[in-house]
Design a protein around this motif. Structure first.
Motif, PDB file in Angstrom:
ATOM      1  N   HIS A 407       0.811  -1.216   0.000  1.00 44.77           N
ATOM      2  CA  HIS A 407       0.000   0.000   0.000  1.00 44.77           C
ATOM      3  C   HIS A 407       0.850   1.275   0.000  1.00 44.77           C
ATOM      4  N   SER A 408       2.177   1.139   0.066  1.00 48.97           N
ATOM      5  CA  SER A 408       3.051   2.310   0.027  1.00 48.97           C
ATOM      6  C   SER A 408       4.412   1.866  -0.497  1.00 48.97           C
ATOM      7  N   ASP A 409       5.332   2.818  -0.616  1.00 52.41           N
ATOM      8  CA  ASP A 409       6.682   2.498  -1.097  1.00 52.41           C
ATOM      9  C   ASP A 409       7.716   2.597   0.020  1.00 52.41           C
ATOM     10  N   ARG A 410       7.291   2.391   1.284  1.00 54.27           N
ATOM     11  CA  ARG A 410       8.184   2.443   2.434  1.00 54.27           C
ATOM     12  C   ARG A 410       8.280   1.024   3.010  1.00 54.27           C
ATOM     13  N   PHE A 411       9.519   0.481   3.011  1.00 51.20           N
ATOM     14  CA  PHE A 411       9.710  -0.917   3.386  1.00 51.20           C
ATOM     15  C   PHE A 411      10.819  -1.044   4.421  1.00 51.20           C
ATOM     16  N   ALA A 412      10.671  -2.063   5.277  1.00 57.14           N
ATOM     17  CA  ALA A 412      11.699  -2.453   6.235  1.00 57.14           C
ATOM     18  C   ALA A 412      11.607  -3.958   6.424  1.00 57.14           C
ATOM     19  N   VAL A 413      12.635  -4.531   7.048  1.00 57.97           N
ATOM     20  CA  VAL A 413      12.673  -5.985   7.248  1.00 57.97           C
ATOM     21  C   VAL A 413      13.024  -6.268   8.708  1.00 57.97           C
ATOM     22  N   LEU A 414      12.280  -7.217   9.295  1.00 55.22           N
ATOM     23  CA  LEU A 414      12.581  -7.739  10.629  1.00 55.22           C
ATOM     24  C   LEU A 414      13.042  -9.179  10.471  1.00 55.22           C
ATOM     25  N   LEU A 415      14.196  -9.517  11.060  1.00 56.38           N
ATOM     26  CA  LEU A 415      14.713 -10.879  11.037  1.00 56.38           C
ATOM     27  C   LEU A 415      14.638 -11.470  12.442  1.00 56.38           C
ATOM     28  N   PHE A 416      14.076 -12.690  12.538  1.00 57.49           N
ATOM     29  CA  PHE A 416      13.901 -13.372  13.812  1.00 57.49           C
ATOM     30  C   PHE A 416      14.773 -14.628  13.809  1.00 57.49           C
ATOM     31  N   SER A 417      15.687 -14.699  14.757  1.00 54.51           N
ATOM     32  CA  SER A 417      16.512 -15.895  14.949  1.00 54.51           C
ATOM     33  C   SER A 417      16.092 -16.542  16.256  1.00 54.51           C
ATOM     34  N   VAL A 418      15.576 -17.785  16.166  1.00 48.87           N
ATOM     35  CA  VAL A 418      15.039 -18.465  17.343  1.00 48.87           C
ATOM     36  C   VAL A 418      16.202 -19.057  18.135  1.00 48.87           C
ATOM     37  N   ASP A 419      16.330 -18.627  19.389  1.00 53.77           N
ATOM     38  CA  ASP A 419      17.377 -19.140  20.269  1.00 53.77           C
ATOM     39  C   ASP A 419      16.883 -20.311  21.108  1.00 53.77           C
ATOM     40  N   ALA A 420      15.611 -20.284  21.494  1.00 48.81           N
ATOM     41  CA  ALA A 420      15.025 -21.379  22.275  1.00 48.81           C
ATOM     42  C   ALA A 420      13.550 -21.478  21.912  1.00 48.81           C
ATOM     43  N   TYR A 421      13.081 -22.706  21.649  1.00 49.63           N
ATOM     44  CA  TYR A 421      11.711 -22.913  21.190  1.00 49.63           C
ATOM     45  C   TYR A 421      10.700 -23.012  22.315  1.00 49.63           C
ATOM     46  N   GLY A 422      11.120 -23.044  23.535  1.00 51.49           N
ATOM     47  CA  GLY A 422      10.198 -23.026  24.672  1.00 51.49           C
ATOM     48  C   GLY A 422       9.253 -24.213  24.656  1.00 51.49           C
ATOM     49  N   LYS A 423       7.955 -23.935  24.684  1.00 54.07           N
ATOM     50  CA  LYS A 423       6.938 -24.984  24.714  1.00 54.07           C
ATOM     51  C   LYS A 423       6.954 -25.844  23.453  1.00 54.07           C
ATOM     52  N   LEU A 424       7.474 -25.287  22.362  1.00 58.78           N
ATOM     53  CA  LEU A 424       7.470 -26.020  21.105  1.00 58.78           C
ATOM     54  C   LEU A 424       8.703 -26.879  20.921  1.00 58.78           C
ATOM     55  N   GLN A 425       9.594 -26.892  21.899  1.00 58.02           N
ATOM     56  CA  GLN A 425      10.779 -27.736  21.792  1.00 58.02           C
ATOM     57  C   GLN A 425      10.356 -29.198  21.779  1.00 58.02           C
ATOM     58  N   SER A 426      10.919 -29.977  20.880  1.00 55.65           N
ATOM     59  CA  SER A 426      10.502 -31.371  20.715  1.00 55.65           C
ATOM     60  C   SER A 426      11.691 -32.290  20.826  1.00 55.65           C
ATOM     61  N   ASP A 427      11.460 -33.465  21.436  1.00 57.02           N
ATOM     62  CA  ASP A 427      12.478 -34.500  21.525  1.00 57.02           C
ATOM     63  C   ASP A 427      12.080 -35.723  20.710  1.00 57.02           C
ATOM     64  N   GLU A 428      11.161 -35.556  19.780  1.00 52.36           N
ATOM     65  CA  GLU A 428      10.623 -36.697  19.040  1.00 52.36           C
ATOM     66  C   GLU A 428      11.274 -36.864  17.671  1.00 52.36           C
ATOM     67  N   GLY A 429      12.359 -36.239  17.401  1.00 50.49           N
ATOM     68  CA  GLY A 429      13.021 -36.404  16.116  1.00 50.49           C
ATOM     69  C   GLY A 429      12.935 -35.158  15.272  1.00 50.49           C
ATOM     70  N   ARG A 430      13.606 -35.236  14.126  1.00 45.78           N
ATOM     71  CA  ARG A 430      13.715 -34.056  13.254  1.00 45.78           C
ATOM     72  C   ARG A 430      12.384 -33.682  12.606  1.00 45.78           C
ATOM     73  N   ASP A 431      11.576 -34.711  12.223  1.00 42.53           N
ATOM     74  CA  ASP A 431      10.285 -34.412  11.585  1.00 42.53           C
ATOM     75  C   ASP A 431       9.365 -33.673  12.539  1.00 42.53           C
ATOM     76  N   ALA A 432       9.247 -34.167  13.771  1.00 36.16           N
ATOM     77  CA  ALA A 432       8.402 -33.493  14.762  1.00 36.16           C
ATOM     78  C   ALA A 432       8.927 -32.099  15.045  1.00 36.16           C
TER      79      ALA A 432
END
Length: 774
Positions: A407-432
């Protein structure tokens, strides 16, 4: 032949023929409807003409009957008639004279109306009935005027019963022995003497004369019925009409009825007079309007036949013309779709099945594309972030195709690097874990979009295990407000994820740029800012335009001289944990607190410290090979550290483990070392070059350190051990007496015989020669 016929019957041509013929039925039905409507219209017109005729008849007859009522009023005013009301029997001569005068007056009234057959005045007191030519009593009147031949006098007198009489009634009038149908109009003459009964004035109406003056219409016949539907008179065919008239169907005030009369269908229109209650019935033969309808039938038949003929010709022409595209379409579908028209169904069914199959394939392709839609869109956003879109292609079309709208020509970017997944941390393998990552991405995208609100539009995607959000800011925001809005969204997102998901992340905020192609610049700025996580640590909100980053970029070197590295290695090797930790803290403070270094230098320092630790662990491992694999694992953990803080924490932990291990192993480690040294000397004592330096090099130790350790644990010097080992071998050779002293000195590792003699005499107290003799 039968199969060809069945195939032809299934063809759409047969359906079209029936369809076109069905269309042809429309004008036929319309013609029949028009015929029926015309028939009804003609019928209504004739009925309207009959009603008009009957209305004229009613007006004519009612006008004459009203004249009779007016005439009755004149009669009631006649003095002679009034005066005779009080006369009773027996009659005198004066009374007969009055009768004569009354008769004279009645003749005058009769002559004024030619349809009046006779006039009677009936007096109840004297039972006298006066006519225009004589006088009689009531029985005499019954004899010449009654309804039927068998009507009794008592039944006849009921016609005049009642206080006041005013009625019309059909009568038979016997004149010279022949009955004539007439209508009687009887009315009471009311005078001012209420005691005496009222005389009754009777008019006998000649209906035939009354009907002669009425208008006629073609072959119609007019009948008159009284209010009880009793026949009064007719214009012609009296006997036939009277017997065949359907009296029970003539209900209501007016209407139209069809009936069989004289073995022919006739239309009966009837109308009821408001004055007398008589029904005037017009009987019209049906063939009068059937002649018109027959002509209309012929025209209708001709138009239907002509319409069918022209319709069949047009049907054949259009059938051929319309079937050609279907035939071409069948050929194309057969050639391109792989389906073959075998005649088991019609063409439309074949085309429907072929199109259905095509649409099913299209939907399947569309569903597969939808499954990859997010991936395609993510790939597009990734290329947009990395600036890999070609400028020669219009971006607006790509935005529409990927459902992206700025809707305009003004842009910025936010980059998020996850350091700890908290509740979403899984020990069930790479797929999970991958599913949890997608869930975190979904939650994060929704949170940032919700926080953006009306001030910005957000599009997010995953880039190199990072979550990148393209922020399209509202055009009404100032530059200062844009920076505040970006920081607000980043900080609130970080706080929300930490509070509700227990997820920790580092967020990099780029600068704001104009134009769509400025998104790539914003992305690279955010990447550059995110690199400072090595310096600033995890869980930080890093802005590209922070002054700390600018000052760090101006720093050109870092503090970690060689002397400090060697000192650190020495502290570790000696197991001096406090001094090693203190020195490591000084390195961190000098490089990241006092004068923060740049990212590039921080990476160099990171690898330099890892290299130092590798050297230290390698030297420590030489003392005891049993823990070599554990040391290698510690080095690998150091190399995967992403921030200086992580490395410092891990190094402190490793240093603590190593120093504790060195202090524990120091006690028994020298025993193994001395044993190895003794074995080494036993193996190499014949080598003339064997000395303390050679032994230190063999064990990766300095000569002084080896000599010191050996002296502390054995009480003797390392050089004495070498000499004693050589002398033991020399004494054995001397006992054999096969070799000379010079030869024995060379074999036990002495290059100079004088040195052998001197050392032998010092340890044994005698010369080699004397020892040999003994």
């Amino acid at each position: 032949m039968r199969l060809q016929l069945r195939k032809y019957n299934r063809s759409v041509i047969v359906t079209w023929i029936f369809s076109y013929l069905s269309v042809l039925l429309v004008p036929i039905v319309i013609s029949l409807i028009l015929y029926s409507a015309t028939h009804s219209l003609v019928e209504k017109e004739i009925n309207r003409a009959n009603e008009l005729l009957l209305t004229q008849i009613e007006l004519s007859i009612d006008s004459k009957l009203k004249g009779l009522e007016q005439l009755s009023v004149e009669v009631a005013l006649n003095k002679n008639i009034v005066s005779f009301t009080n006369v009773e029997k027996p009659l005198s001569d004066d009374h007969y004279f009055q009768l004569f005068n009354i008769a004279e007056n009645l003749r005058t009234y009769q002559n004024a109306n030619d349809y009046i057959e006779q006039i009677y005045v009936m007096y109840a007191n004297s039972d006298t009935v006066i006519s225009t030519f004589n006088h009689i009593d009531s029985r005499g009147l019954h004899a010449i005027m009654r309804q039927r031949d068998e009507t009794t006098f008592e039944e006849w007198t009921q016609l005049f019963a009642g206080k006041y009489v005013n009625k019309y009634s059909p009568m038979l009038y016997w004149n010279e022995g022949k009955p004539t149908s007439t209508v009687m109009f009887a009315r009471s003459l009311i005078f001012n003497n209420p005691i005496q009964p009222h005389p009754i004035l009777i008019f006998l109406i000649n209906v035939n004369k009354l009907l002669e003056s009425l208008p006629q219409y073609n072959d119609s016949r007019v009948l008159i019925l009284d209010k009880d539907n009793h026949f009064i008179a007719s214009s012609k065919d009296k006997e036939k009409l009277q017997d065949q008239l359907p009296y029970e169907r003539l209900l209501g005030k007016k209407g139209l009825v069809y009936a069989e009369m004289n073995q022919d269908k006739a239309a009966l229109s009837y109308f009821t007079s408001e004055l007398t209650g008589w029904k005037y019935v017009s009987v019209l033969p049906a063939n009068i309007f059937n002649e018109k309808m027959e002509y209309l039938k012929e025209i209708t038949r001709l138009s239907i036949a002509l319409g069918l003929l022209i319709g069949i010709i047009v049907t054949i022409i259009f059938l051929r013309k319309n079937y050609m595209p279907i035939q071409v379409l069948l050929q194309n579908m057969t050639q391109k779709s792989g389906f073959r028209f075998d005649g088991k169904s019609n063409e439309y069914s074949f085309l429907q099945n072929a199109l259905h199959h095509t649409f099913v394939e299209k939907d399947a392709i569309s569903d597969r594309l939808k499954l990859h839609n997010n991936t395609i869109r993510a790939h597009f956003l990734t290329r947009l972030l990395k600036g890999q879109l070609e400028r020669k292609f219009p971006l607006q079309e790509s935005f529409i195709a990927h459902n992206v709208q700025f809707h305009s020509d003004r842009f910025a970017v936010l980059l998020f690097s996850v350091d700890a997944y908290g509740k979403l941390q899984s020990d069930e393998g790479r797929d999970a874990f991958g599913q949890k990552t997608q869930m975190l991405h979904f939650i994060l995208s929704n949170v940032i979009e919700e926080l953006a609100g009306k001030n910005a539009t957000v599009y997010s995607t995953e880039v190199n295990e990072l979550i990148a959000c393209i922020i399209n800011l509202k055009p009404t925001l100032s530059e200062e407000e844009e920076i505040k809005e970006l920081n607000r969204m980043a900080s609130q997102t970080q706080a929300f994820m930490k509070e509700h998901i227990y997820a920790e992340m580092t967020i990099a905020v780029s600068g704001v740029h104009s134009d769509v192609y400025g998104i790539s610049q914003s992305y690279h700025e955010a990447l550059e800012a995110l690199e400072y996580r090595i310096v600033l640590g995890s869980g930080q909100l890093i802005q590209y335009e922070e002054k700390s980053i600018e000052s760090a970029q101006s720093q050109r070197n870092y503090y970690y001289p060689l002397s400090v590295e060697q000192q650190l290695i020495y502290y570790v090797k000696t197991g001096n944990l406090p001094k090693a930790q203190m020195l490591l803290g000084e390195i961190y403070e000098a490089n990241f607190k006092v004068h923060p270094v740049s990212v590039a230098l921080a990476k160099c320092l990171l690898f330099n410290l890892a290299s130092t630790m590798l050297k230290t662990l390698d030297e420590v491992s030489t003392i005891s090979r049993r823990n070599f694999e554990a040391h290698v694992k510690d080095v690998e953990c150091l190399l995967i550290c992403e921030t200086i803080q992580e490395m410092m924490t891990h190094m402190n932990r490793v240093l603590m483990q190593i120093c504790e291990w060195i202090q524990t192993e120091k006690k028994n480690h020298h025993t193994y070392l001395i044993h190895d040294i003794r074995a080494y000397i036993e193996m190499h004592f014949r080598d003339v070059n064997l000395n303390i330096s050679m032994i230190g090099e063999s064990f990766s130790l300095t000569p002084s350190y080896v000599s010191k350790i050996f002296k502390e644990h054995t009480g003797e010097t390392l050089l004495d051990l070498i000499n004693q080992t050589r002398l033991t071998a020399a004494k054995a050779l001397l006992s054999e007496q096969k070799l000379t002293v010079n030869e024995i000195a060379g074999r036990v590792g002495y290059a100079d015989v004088s040195t052998f003699l001197r050392i032998f005499k010092r340890f044994e107290g005698m010369t080699p020669g004397k020892y040999q003799k003994i």
